[in-house]
Design a protein around this motif. Structure first.
Motif, PDB file in Angstrom:
ATOM      1  N   VAL A  51       0.816  -1.216   0.000  1.00  0.00           N
ATOM      2  CA  VAL A  51       0.000   0.000   0.000  1.00  0.00           C
ATOM      3  C   VAL A  51       0.852   1.269   0.000  1.00  0.00           C
ATOM      4  N   ILE A  60      -4.608   3.403   1.174  1.00  0.00           N
ATOM      5  CA  ILE A  60      -5.325   2.590   2.157  1.00  0.00           C
ATOM      6  C   ILE A  60      -4.546   2.568   3.468  1.00  0.00           C
ATOM      7  N   GLY A 111     -15.219   2.123   6.328  1.00  0.00           N
ATOM      8  CA  GLY A 111     -14.090   1.215   6.199  1.00  0.00           C
ATOM      9  C   GLY A 111     -14.577  -0.221   6.137  1.00  0.00           C
ATOM     10  N   THR A 142      -9.855  -2.789  -1.350  1.00  0.00           N
ATOM     11  CA  THR A 142      -9.690  -3.150   0.052  1.00  0.00           C
ATOM     12  C   THR A 142      -9.648  -4.664   0.243  1.00  0.00           C
ATOM     13  N   LEU A 167      -9.449  -1.709   7.357  1.00  0.00           N
ATOM     14  CA  LEU A 167      -8.885  -0.930   6.261  1.00  0.00           C
ATOM     15  C   LEU A 167      -9.813   0.224   5.919  1.00  0.00           C
ATOM     16  N   ASP A 168      -9.225   1.408   5.765  1.00  0.00           N
ATOM     17  CA  ASP A 168     -10.009   2.562   5.348  1.00  0.00           C
ATOM     18  C   ASP A 168      -9.116   3.529   4.580  1.00  0.00           C
ATOM     19  N   ARG A 169      -9.706   4.617   4.124  1.00  0.00           N
ATOM     20  CA  ARG A 169      -8.974   5.650   3.391  1.00  0.00           C
ATOM     21  C   ARG A 169      -8.990   6.976   4.148  1.00  0.00           C
TER      22      ARG A 169
END
Length: 235
Positions: A51, A60, A111, A142, A167-169
Protein backbone atom coordinates in the motif's frame (compact mmCIF):
# COMPACT_ATOMS: atom_id res chain seq x y z
CA UNK A 1 -14.83 -10.42 5.06
CA UNK A 2 -14.81 -13.54 7.18
CA UNK A 3 -12.59 -16.52 6.35
CA UNK A 4 -14.98 -19.39 5.62
CA UNK A 5 -12.34 -21.94 6.69
CA UNK A 6 -12.63 -20.71 10.29
CA UNK A 7 -15.07 -22.17 12.78
CA UNK A 8 -16.92 -19.37 14.57
CA UNK A 9 -17.04 -21.44 17.75
CA UNK A 10 -13.23 -21.82 17.85
CA UNK A 11 -11.13 -19.99 20.43
CA UNK A 12 -8.27 -17.67 19.51
CA UNK A 13 -5.61 -16.21 21.78
CA UNK A 14 -3.72 -12.94 22.08
CA UNK A 15 -0.74 -12.34 24.38
CA UNK A 16 0.16 -8.91 25.73
CA UNK A 17 1.49 -7.12 28.79
CA UNK A 18 -0.97 -6.95 31.66
CA UNK A 19 -1.31 -3.11 31.77
CA UNK A 20 -2.47 -3.17 28.12
CA UNK A 21 -4.86 -6.03 28.80
CA UNK A 22 -6.19 -4.19 31.84
CA UNK A 23 -6.93 -1.15 29.68
CA UNK A 24 -9.23 -3.31 27.51
CA UNK A 25 -11.42 -3.85 30.57
CA UNK A 26 -11.20 -0.24 31.69
CA UNK A 27 -12.00 1.29 28.28
CA UNK A 28 -14.14 -1.47 26.74
CA UNK A 29 -12.12 -1.35 23.52
CA UNK A 30 -9.89 -3.59 21.44
CA UNK A 31 -6.96 -1.71 19.94
CA UNK A 32 -5.89 -2.33 16.34
CA UNK A 33 -2.53 -0.70 15.63
CA UNK A 34 -1.24 0.55 12.25
CA UNK A 35 0.49 -2.33 10.48
CA UNK A 36 3.34 0.02 9.55
CA UNK A 37 3.99 0.64 13.26
CA UNK A 38 4.60 -3.02 14.10
CA UNK A 39 8.05 -3.93 15.43
CA UNK A 40 8.58 -6.67 12.87
CA UNK A 41 10.62 -5.09 10.02
CA UNK A 42 9.20 -7.66 7.60
CA UNK A 43 5.64 -6.55 8.35
CA UNK A 44 6.58 -2.91 7.73
CA UNK A 45 8.26 -3.81 4.44
CA UNK A 46 5.33 -5.97 3.30
CA UNK A 47 2.79 -3.28 4.16
CA UNK A 48 4.82 -0.61 2.34
CA UNK A 49 5.16 -2.92 -0.67
CA UNK A 50 1.41 -3.43 -0.84
CA UNK A 51 0.00 0.00 0.00
CA UNK A 52 2.97 2.33 -0.53
CA UNK A 53 2.98 5.37 -2.78
CA UNK A 54 3.83 3.43 -5.94
CA UNK A 55 1.27 0.70 -5.31
CA UNK A 56 -2.14 0.37 -6.94
CA UNK A 57 -3.42 0.00 -3.36
CA UNK A 58 -1.90 3.30 -2.18
CA UNK A 59 -4.01 5.47 0.07
CA UNK A 60 -5.32 2.59 2.16
CA UNK A 61 -4.65 2.66 5.89
CA UNK A 62 -4.31 -0.77 7.49
CA UNK A 63 -4.74 -1.55 11.20
CA UNK A 64 -4.47 -4.98 12.74
CA UNK A 65 -4.66 -7.15 15.83
CA UNK A 66 -2.98 -10.56 15.74
CA UNK A 67 -4.35 -13.72 17.35
CA UNK A 68 -3.27 -17.34 17.29
CA UNK A 69 -4.97 -20.72 17.30
CA UNK A 70 -2.04 -22.18 19.29
CA UNK A 71 -2.52 -22.58 23.01
CA UNK A 72 -0.03 -25.15 24.36
CA UNK A 73 3.34 -23.91 23.10
CA UNK A 74 5.69 -22.73 25.85
CA UNK A 75 7.93 -20.70 23.48
CA UNK A 76 5.02 -18.33 22.85
CA UNK A 77 5.23 -17.15 26.45
CA UNK A 78 8.95 -16.45 26.16
CA UNK A 79 8.57 -14.61 22.85
CA UNK A 80 5.73 -12.47 24.21
CA UNK A 81 7.79 -11.65 27.31
CA UNK A 82 11.07 -10.90 25.52
CA UNK A 83 12.43 -7.56 26.79
CA UNK A 84 9.18 -6.91 28.65
CA UNK A 85 9.09 -5.90 32.30
CA UNK A 86 5.38 -6.32 32.98
CA UNK A 87 3.72 -9.74 33.42
CA UNK A 88 2.31 -11.27 30.23
CA UNK A 89 -1.25 -12.50 30.02
CA UNK A 90 -3.15 -14.40 27.34
CA UNK A 91 -6.64 -13.31 26.36
CA UNK A 92 -8.99 -16.01 25.08
CA UNK A 93 -11.91 -15.07 22.85
CA UNK A 94 -14.32 -17.01 20.71
CA UNK A 95 -14.24 -16.02 17.05
CA UNK A 96 -17.99 -15.52 17.08
CA UNK A 97 -17.68 -12.93 19.87
CA UNK A 98 -15.04 -10.98 17.90
CA UNK A 99 -17.23 -11.07 14.79
CA UNK A 100 -20.26 -9.85 16.71
CA UNK A 101 -18.26 -6.91 18.05
CA UNK A 102 -16.96 -6.16 14.55
CA UNK A 103 -20.41 -6.27 13.00
CA UNK A 104 -21.46 -3.41 15.24
CA UNK A 105 -19.19 -1.17 13.13
CA UNK A 106 -21.18 -1.77 9.96
CA UNK A 107 -22.90 1.41 8.88
CA UNK A 108 -21.15 3.50 11.51
CA UNK A 109 -17.63 3.63 10.09
CA UNK A 110 -16.27 4.27 6.60
CA UNK A 111 -14.09 1.21 6.20
CA UNK A 112 -13.98 -2.57 6.04
CA UNK A 113 -13.26 -5.19 8.69
CA UNK A 114 -11.60 -8.49 7.82
CA UNK A 115 -11.04 -11.58 9.96
CA UNK A 116 -8.96 -14.29 8.36
CA UNK A 117 -6.38 -17.00 8.74
CA UNK A 118 -2.86 -16.09 7.67
CA UNK A 119 -1.52 -18.09 4.73
CA UNK A 120 2.18 -18.87 4.65
CA UNK A 121 4.18 -18.72 1.42
CA UNK A 122 7.76 -18.72 0.24
CA UNK A 123 9.26 -15.24 -0.12
CA UNK A 124 9.57 -15.61 -3.89
CA UNK A 125 5.85 -16.31 -4.25
CA UNK A 126 4.98 -13.35 -2.01
CA UNK A 127 7.08 -11.00 -4.12
CA UNK A 128 5.51 -12.32 -7.31
CA UNK A 129 2.03 -11.76 -5.87
CA UNK A 130 2.88 -8.19 -4.78
CA UNK A 131 4.31 -7.45 -8.23
CA UNK A 132 1.16 -8.76 -9.90
CA UNK A 133 -1.05 -6.58 -7.71
CA UNK A 134 1.02 -3.45 -8.29
CA UNK A 135 1.19 -3.94 -12.03
CA UNK A 136 -2.58 -4.10 -12.47
CA UNK A 137 -5.66 -2.25 -11.36
CA UNK A 138 -7.39 -3.95 -8.46
CA UNK A 139 -11.17 -3.83 -8.88
CA UNK A 140 -11.86 -4.58 -5.21
CA UNK A 141 -9.03 -2.61 -3.66
CA UNK A 142 -9.69 -3.15 0.05
CA UNK A 143 -10.43 -6.85 -0.42
CA UNK A 144 -7.19 -7.26 -2.37
CA UNK A 145 -5.19 -5.38 0.25
CA UNK A 146 -6.69 -7.43 3.09
CA UNK A 147 -6.07 -10.68 1.24
CA UNK A 148 -2.42 -9.77 0.71
CA UNK A 149 -1.99 -8.68 4.34
CA UNK A 150 -3.13 -12.17 5.32
CA UNK A 151 0.05 -13.65 3.82
CA UNK A 152 3.40 -14.17 5.52
CA UNK A 153 6.65 -15.99 4.89
CA UNK A 154 6.94 -19.71 5.67
CA UNK A 155 9.35 -18.88 8.51
CA UNK A 156 6.34 -17.71 10.55
CA UNK A 157 4.17 -20.77 9.96
CA UNK A 158 4.55 -21.85 13.60
CA UNK A 159 2.48 -18.81 14.65
CA UNK A 160 -0.83 -20.30 13.37
CA UNK A 161 -1.98 -16.69 13.14
CA UNK A 162 -5.46 -15.27 12.81
CA UNK A 163 -5.52 -11.61 11.86
CA UNK A 164 -8.20 -8.99 12.49
CA UNK A 165 -7.79 -6.10 10.03
CA UNK A 166 -9.48 -2.75 9.55
CA UNK A 167 -8.88 -0.93 6.26
CA UNK A 168 -10.01 2.56 5.35
CA UNK A 169 -8.97 5.65 3.39
CA UNK A 170 -9.14 8.09 6.28
CA UNK A 171 -6.12 10.07 7.55
CA UNK A 172 -3.77 7.79 9.44
CA UNK A 173 -4.51 7.40 13.16
CA UNK A 174 -2.43 6.15 16.08
CA UNK A 175 -4.87 3.24 16.38
CA UNK A 176 -8.33 2.03 15.46
CA UNK A 177 -10.63 0.85 18.24
CA UNK A 178 -13.49 -1.64 18.34
CA UNK A 179 -15.96 -1.16 21.18
CA UNK A 180 -16.61 -4.35 23.16
CA UNK A 181 -18.22 -5.62 26.32
CA UNK A 182 -15.20 -7.37 27.91
CA UNK A 183 -17.38 -9.78 29.88
CA UNK A 184 -19.14 -10.87 26.68
CA UNK A 185 -16.09 -11.08 24.40
CA UNK A 186 -13.28 -12.31 26.68
CA UNK A 187 -13.83 -15.77 28.14
CA UNK A 188 -10.53 -16.31 29.96
CA UNK A 189 -7.35 -14.55 31.08
CA UNK A 190 -4.29 -16.73 31.61
CA UNK A 191 -1.14 -15.46 33.34
CA UNK A 192 2.32 -16.37 32.04
CA UNK A 193 4.12 -19.22 33.84
CA UNK A 194 7.05 -16.80 34.19
CA UNK A 195 5.04 -14.30 36.25
CA UNK A 196 5.20 -14.40 40.03
CA UNK A 197 2.37 -15.93 42.01
CA UNK A 198 1.70 -12.54 43.60
CA UNK A 199 1.35 -10.95 40.15
CA UNK A 200 -1.09 -13.64 39.13
CA UNK A 201 -3.20 -13.23 42.25
CA UNK A 202 -3.45 -9.50 41.60
CA UNK A 203 -4.52 -10.12 38.00
CA UNK A 204 -6.97 -12.82 39.08
CA UNK A 205 -8.64 -10.54 41.62
CA UNK A 206 -9.15 -7.83 38.97
CA UNK A 207 -10.41 -10.16 36.22
CA UNK A 208 -12.84 -12.12 38.35
CA UNK A 209 -14.73 -8.90 39.19
CA UNK A 210 -15.95 -9.12 35.57
CA UNK A 211 -17.02 -12.74 35.99
CA UNK A 212 -14.22 -13.97 33.72
CA UNK A 213 -12.14 -17.07 34.44
CA UNK A 214 -8.53 -16.38 35.44
CA UNK A 215 -5.83 -19.06 35.50
CA UNK A 216 -2.06 -19.26 35.64
CA UNK A 217 -0.34 -21.38 33.02
CA UNK A 218 0.81 -24.69 34.50
CA UNK A 219 2.96 -25.57 31.51
CA UNK A 220 6.18 -25.47 33.58
CA UNK A 221 4.72 -27.07 36.68
CA UNK A 222 5.40 -30.67 37.63
CA UNK A 223 2.22 -32.79 38.10
CA UNK A 224 0.79 -32.41 41.59
CA UNK A 225 3.16 -29.57 42.55
CA UNK A 226 1.57 -26.28 43.59
CA UNK A 227 3.60 -23.07 43.12
CA UNK A 228 5.00 -21.22 46.14
CA UNK A 229 2.93 -18.13 46.87
CA UNK A 230 5.97 -15.80 46.62
CA UNK A 231 7.81 -17.42 43.74
CA UNK A 232 9.12 -15.23 40.95
CA UNK A 233 10.09 -17.26 37.91
CA UNK A 234 10.50 -14.46 35.40
CA UNK A 235 13.77 -14.85 33.47
Amino acid sequence: MYDASLNESAYVYHMLQWPFAKSIFETGRLRLSPVRSWDDPYEKWWCDTLVGRKSSLSGIQAYGLCWTLGKYDEPRWRMAGFRRNEPIVRIRCQLRAILDAGRSLIGGQAGTLYLGKVRYRGEKRLLEAATAVNSGSAKEVTRTAASMLLHKRNAFRFESEIRLLWLDRQPVQDAFFIEIDPAAVISQIMTSPYASQNEHLEIKAFVEKYGIESKMSAILRAPGVEPRRNENQRP
